[in-house]
Motif scaffolding. Structure first.
Motif, PDB file in Angstrom:
ATOM      1  N   ARG A  77      27.719  -6.537 -29.520  1.00 14.90           N
ATOM      2  CA  ARG A  77      27.808  -5.155 -28.897  1.00 14.90           C
ATOM      3  C   ARG A  77      26.226  -5.537 -27.778  1.00 14.90           C
ATOM      4  NH1 ARG A  77      25.121   0.697 -30.230  1.00 14.90           N
ATOM      5  NH2 ARG A  77      24.334   1.233 -28.596  1.00 14.90           N
ATOM      6  N   ARG A  78      25.461  -6.459 -28.178  1.00 14.31           N
ATOM      7  CA  ARG A  78      24.175  -7.650 -27.322  1.00 14.31           C
ATOM      8  C   ARG A  78      24.904  -7.911 -26.355  1.00 14.31           C
ATOM      9  NH1 ARG A  78      20.893 -11.788 -28.042  1.00 14.31           N
ATOM     10  NH2 ARG A  78      18.946 -11.486 -27.149  1.00 14.31           N
ATOM     11  N   THR A  79      25.671  -8.789 -27.023  1.00 15.28           N
ATOM     12  CA  THR A  79      26.376  -9.414 -26.251  1.00 15.28           C
ATOM     13  C   THR A  79      27.046  -9.345 -25.008  1.00 15.28           C
ATOM     14  OG1 THR A  79      26.771 -11.730 -27.967  1.00 15.28           O
ATOM     15  CG2 THR A  79      28.123 -11.654 -25.516  1.00 15.28           C
ATOM     16  N   HIS A  80      27.333  -8.226 -25.989  1.00 14.67           N
ATOM     17  CA  HIS A  80      28.485  -6.994 -24.703  1.00 14.67           C
ATOM     18  C   HIS A  80      27.182  -6.586 -23.459  1.00 14.67           C
ATOM     19  CE1 HIS A  80      30.507  -3.521 -23.475  1.00 14.67           C
ATOM     20  NE2 HIS A  80      32.017  -3.971 -23.563  1.00 14.67           N
ATOM     21  N   ARG A  81      26.173  -6.066 -24.184  1.00 15.15           N
ATOM     22  CA  ARG A  81      25.681  -5.264 -23.157  1.00 15.15           C
ATOM     23  C   ARG A  81      24.895  -6.866 -21.886  1.00 15.15           C
ATOM     24  NH1 ARG A  81      21.763  -4.659 -26.972  1.00 15.15           N
ATOM     25  NH2 ARG A  81      20.375  -6.047 -26.517  1.00 15.15           N
TER      26      ARG A  81
END
Length: 445
Positions: free
Chosen positions: A207-211
């Motif tokens: 999720r952090r990479t996507h954000r």
């Protein structure tokens, strides 16, 4: 992070991420290939295991094939589309909510050509293709040579270098920035954005990479929108300005095309150049042959592309019922992963496929640039840049040596290096670099 974007992440990456983790714990080679360090460091041993399960493999995130014949056929078959939906296995309410979320224009979203089918694909590809015709690419040859020489001169003054950050990445970003009309001072900005955005092409990212990728995409698109408006007011002499002035594409479509031009003109090239260097050092007999017979460089680049392709997989969606044989029937809506890396190591098409051989006669039949209507639009430019940059590097620094182990990028779809420290040794001075004969047609263009 915007809650709506979190829904998209959950449907497109969160659910597959959980499935891949569960299957990886059970030792499933497909899950290990698509996620985890093993798949990034040595995908080919896992591909060999998967090849033994049959021409089509059923995994935790759909079907996959590693068979050259099938991969090529699927890429060229109009019964398969490029726009892949959210996996039907994702719970219905989550899937429906996610499908209503529109992300900023990026490589994984329409109107990116990577995700369009005819006739929309044809309309979008036509103006971009003009930047990559054999004649247009050939005209860039002198500029590629000049940029390469400037970079090698700067490296020579230092005595050591990161062969990715100081060389392999700098050659293509300089050329693509000129094609798009960006000032040289902004090249590093696009390198940083690109490094953050490209994980969107992977499966099951965090999720952090996507954000971070969505935030970087929004920032990059804001820059591009302002750049497009400036080109409308003050047209310039570059490919992108011509596209803007034509009025054929909307601002959103121009932004999507600019994203694709950067990917097609940069990602493939930096990985081809970067992947070639350790390969040649680990096969000194092949490097010696190139030094003795430099006319073999174009063939060597094709073998690098076959042996360690810069793009490992492509995904396709089934548009109508397809019988793949061996009892495999695909229904509309299903997705299948086409392993370009697997096709390139298929022993049925490439004898002794794990042998790196720059004299291999059919190396250029690799699928590293895809095939069919979605074949990589920047293939000819990538080949041209590699054909100049690599010989020039080894000519200028005959004592070149890697200084430690190069580090790979943490991606599964795009295969390349993040850093490659090197000791340059003595400089032999700038020399003329052999290139492809002017009458040769560049494969894939």
């Amino acid at each position: 992070m915007n809650a709506r974007y979190a829904v998209r992440w959950a449907a497109e990456h969160g659910v597959p991420r959980l499935a891949l983790r569960a299957q990886r714990r059970l030792g499933d080679p497909f899950a290990r290939l698509l996620s985890g360090a093993e798949g990034r460091s040595d995908p080919y041993s896992l591909i060999d295991q998967l090849r033994g399960t049959g021409s089509v493999h059923t995994g935790p995130v759909g079907y996959a094939t590693f068979d050259y014949r099938l991969c090529r056929a699927i890429l060229r078959d109009r019964r398969f589309g490029a726009r892949t939906p959210i996996d039907p296995a994702v719970p219905g309410p989550l899937r429906r909510n996610a499908e209503r979320v529109v992300l900023p224009p990026n490589l994984t979203e329409a109107p990116s050509m990577l995700m369009l089918d005819p006739p929309e694909h044809s309309r979008m590809r036509k103006p971009v293709a003009s930047a990559f015709t054999p004649r247009a690419v050939a005209r860039l040859g002198d500029r590629v040579r000049a940029v390469t020489t400037e970079l090698l001169d700067a490296m020579s003054a230092r005595g050591s270098a990161d062969l990715i950050g100081d060389f392999a990445a700098q050659v293509p970003i300089a050329i693509i920035a000129e094609m798009l009309g960006f000032p040289a001072a902004d090249r590093e900005l696009f390198l940083r954005w690109g490094d953050v955005v490209t994980p969107l092409l992977d499966v099951g990212i965090s999720r952090r990479t996507h954000r971070r990728a969505i935030d970087a995409t929004a920032a990059m698109n804001g820059y591009l929108a302002a750049h497009i408006e400036k080109l409308r007011r003050e047209p310039r002499e570059n490919i992108f300005s011509v596209m803007v002035s034509s009025g054929d594409l909307s601002t959103t479509e121009l932004i999507a095309n600019a994203n694709l031009l950067m990917a097609a003109g940069f990602e493939t090239t930096v990985n081809v150049i970067g992947n070639a260097i350790p390969l040649l050092f680990s096969h000194p007999d092949q490097l010696d042959l190139l030094r003795a017979e430099p006319q073999r460089w174009p063939g060597a680049i094709e073998e690098v592309l076959r042996f360690d392709p810069p793009v490992q997989i492509a995904a396709r969606r089934v548009l109508e019922p397809v019988d793949l044989g061996a009892g495999v029937h695909l229904q509309p809506g299903k997705s299948i992963i086409v392993s370009l890396a697997g096709a390139n190591r298929d022993p049925a098409h490439f004898p002794d496929p794990h042998r790196f051989d720059i004299t291999r006669t059919n190396a250029k039949e690799h699928l590293s640039f895809g095939s069919g209507i979605h074949a990589c639009i920047g293939a000819s430019l990538a080949r041209l840049q590699a054909a100049h940059a690599l010989p020039a590097l080894f000519e200028r620094f005959p004592d070149l040596r890697l200084d430690g182990e190069p580090s790979r990028r943490g991606l599964s779809t795009l295969r390349g290096y993040q850093h490659m420290p090197a000791r340059l040794g003595r400089s032999a001075g700038a020399r003329a670099v052999p290139s492809m004969a002017s009458g040769d047609r560049v494969p894939g263009s």
